[in-house]
Design an enzyme around this catalytic site. Sequence first.
Site, short mmCIF file in Angstrom:
data_model
loop_
_atom_site.label_atom_id
_atom_site.label_comp_id
_atom_site.label_asym_id
_atom_site.label_seq_id
_atom_site.Cartn_x
_atom_site.Cartn_y
_atom_site.Cartn_z
N ASP A 486 26.59 -15.30 -19.14
CA ASP A 486 25.81 -14.84 -20.22
C ASP A 486 24.21 -15.54 -19.80
OD1 ASP A 486 24.73 -13.57 -22.50
OD2 ASP A 486 26.34 -14.59 -23.54
N ASP A 556 25.72 -6.98 -27.72
CA ASP A 556 26.14 -7.94 -28.82
C ASP A 556 26.53 -7.23 -29.96
OD1 ASP A 556 26.12 -10.22 -27.21
OD2 ASP A 556 24.26 -11.01 -27.90
#
Length: 740
Positions: A486, A556
């Site tokens: 990430d 997300d």
Amino acid sequence: MEDLPHMAIQFDVTTGIFSLETNGSTYQMQADRHGCLLHLYYGAPINGPADYLLTFYDRGFSGNPYDAGTDRTYSLDALPQEFPVWGTGDYRSTCLTVKRPDGSCGCDLRYKSHSIRSGKYDLPGLPAVYDTAEQCTSQTLEIELEDICGGLSVTLLYGVFPELDVITRSAVVKNTGTGNIFLEAVQSACLDFVGGEYDLIQFYGRHAMERNYQRSPILHGAMVIGSRRGTSSHQYNPFVIASERGANEDHGDCYGMSFVYSGNFTCTAERDQYDQTRLTIGLSGGQFSWPLAPGECFTAPEVILSYSGRGLAALSHNYHRTLRRHVCRGKYRDIPRPVLINNWEATYFDFTGDKILEIARRASGLGVEMLVLDDGWFGKRDNDSKGLGDWQVNEEKLGGPLSNLVETINGLGMKFGIWTEPEMVSEDSDLYRAHPDWAFALPGRKPVRSRHQLVLDFSRPEVVDHIYGQLCRVLDSANIEYLKWDMNRSICDVWSAAGDGYGCGAILHRYVLGLYGFLERLNRRYPDLLIEGCSGGGGRFDAGMLYYAPQIWCSDNTDAVDRLFIQYGTSFGYPVSAVGSHVSAVPNHQTGRITPMKTRGVAAMAGSFGYELDLSKITEEETACVRRQIADFHKFWPLIHDGDYYRLSGPSRPDCQRAVAAWEFVAQDRSEVLVNLVSLECHGNPPDLYVKLKGLEQAALYQDESSGSLYPGGALMTAGLPIPRPTVEYESWQIHLRRA
């Protein structure tokens, strides 16, 4: 005539014309009488030279090269070019700007030589399209250009993949002089169109709503998109399409440019004073200045070009096949990826080893194949303000070594994976306290914070090596088979405390090279590790990352309805196999929307499939639905992964009145099709809606696996398939048809 077998690349020594041929396109350029490399043609296959398209007139305020003598009709301000550079009298957007030791800017590149060979060139330290020894049909063209005043050369690289209908481009700039020079702008590819009217299709967005489709006419002036954030960004994607006015999914000329790079970029679409259109893409000029010492070379990242004369769907298929088989690598390129459960939206930071085992046991009983332990397993990471950079397992939180937890989960028949964010550091961390100079910050100033974290200077090898060592110790400590990589902020305060004199104009590109080097080392050391890319979801969703990670967390935003739009835009340039997509809880954590479990599964099945919720809190009906979804994903995986993807509706397709989102997967041999439908609107006494299928065999009959009904393939494509009336909001259907 100089050529190779299959005639993919040809050179006519008489005319100086290069022809690059794929199954569905011809690309031509010419080294003309002055040695300038002019672009002639890119489009449907042709048989013969296209230099007749060049026109020569005395145009006011368009200058002439000195060696053109009294010929005032020859001007690079109007002629189409392969690699236009600043300093030749071309005032349009250019590909290269060079600052000389004396402070002057400009160069004048002319043809010197070329070579043609079998196989595809590679780009050391950079991701690139590749060919395999078993399937090698690609060919490489190298054209060397030299500045007429000396001191500089540029080698243009072309990779031709006939069966894929793609041509790749890169450029290598070399300082052949005696003094240092600076590259102030480097664009990797240019497309010049001498006529016609074109639209620019690009994909804009923001965090949690990436890659929205936008189509605008290319008018006089320059349309510029790109990223200054250090990543390819949520805001603009480095994939664009130039389509002729009126082109749609099934008809018309469409040209794609995919930048194989994960950092700052610039794309410029410009219609000039003579109604010619130019499209360039490459490194961001505003934040780029690369020092080049005598004898040094700079390699520009690659661009994947593709042309379709059959509309947007065929163009997408070209990119899907290329990225799936010739960019993605590793064990999981072709085999099914495990259905996973991620604990993030179920627990956030609040978990223990026992809670993770509870989630694993519940998931295992439903057929889930992998548990991914998300943020919070390391250092003192109990919230998002601390711990990044301290990649040591928090054994107190987990109740023992990570290996114990992994062995127990493996004993349930499940694989295990972890989340990481290696490029970041928290100020509240042991790493930052020991090495505050490893984080980007301007001299004498406090850094800009984002998500309570700073960015590590990956342009410095010692920083990369330290994080790499920490991460390898974790990966070596247990049977970890998946890694989520990430990156949760944009980069600011670009300055390296290493003090190497390169300045901020080189740091961000060196940062990306450091990232790529790290990922390449991981791939080589752990060839069976499945890496999923992520940057707050889709903030670094590009072909460059897919070279190291065969899937990327799409967004997300896990809301099923929003995901339909996000995945719609993503599908234009990227295959479904690259999309990380999960079923999450409702009300959705991002939008508060409530959608049926089945609909969440249908949306998530347009990607690599998984769950992100507490499975112990779902109903018995939803539990049965989860079992069916996992079974269906395995059943349909070959079709989803390898089939042709068709957009049947969407923001640009009003034929279903935007009341339904529809897409399909069609087998390469057209023997079966999976139709996916999600109702977006629910009204009383609604009109009947039909969705027209694509890619079927006209004369064949197709049978519905569930109902047994037979449908003529031609009728399904011409008249369509009736859509059931929804009985609840956001109802969904999957219809599996086989050729009878």
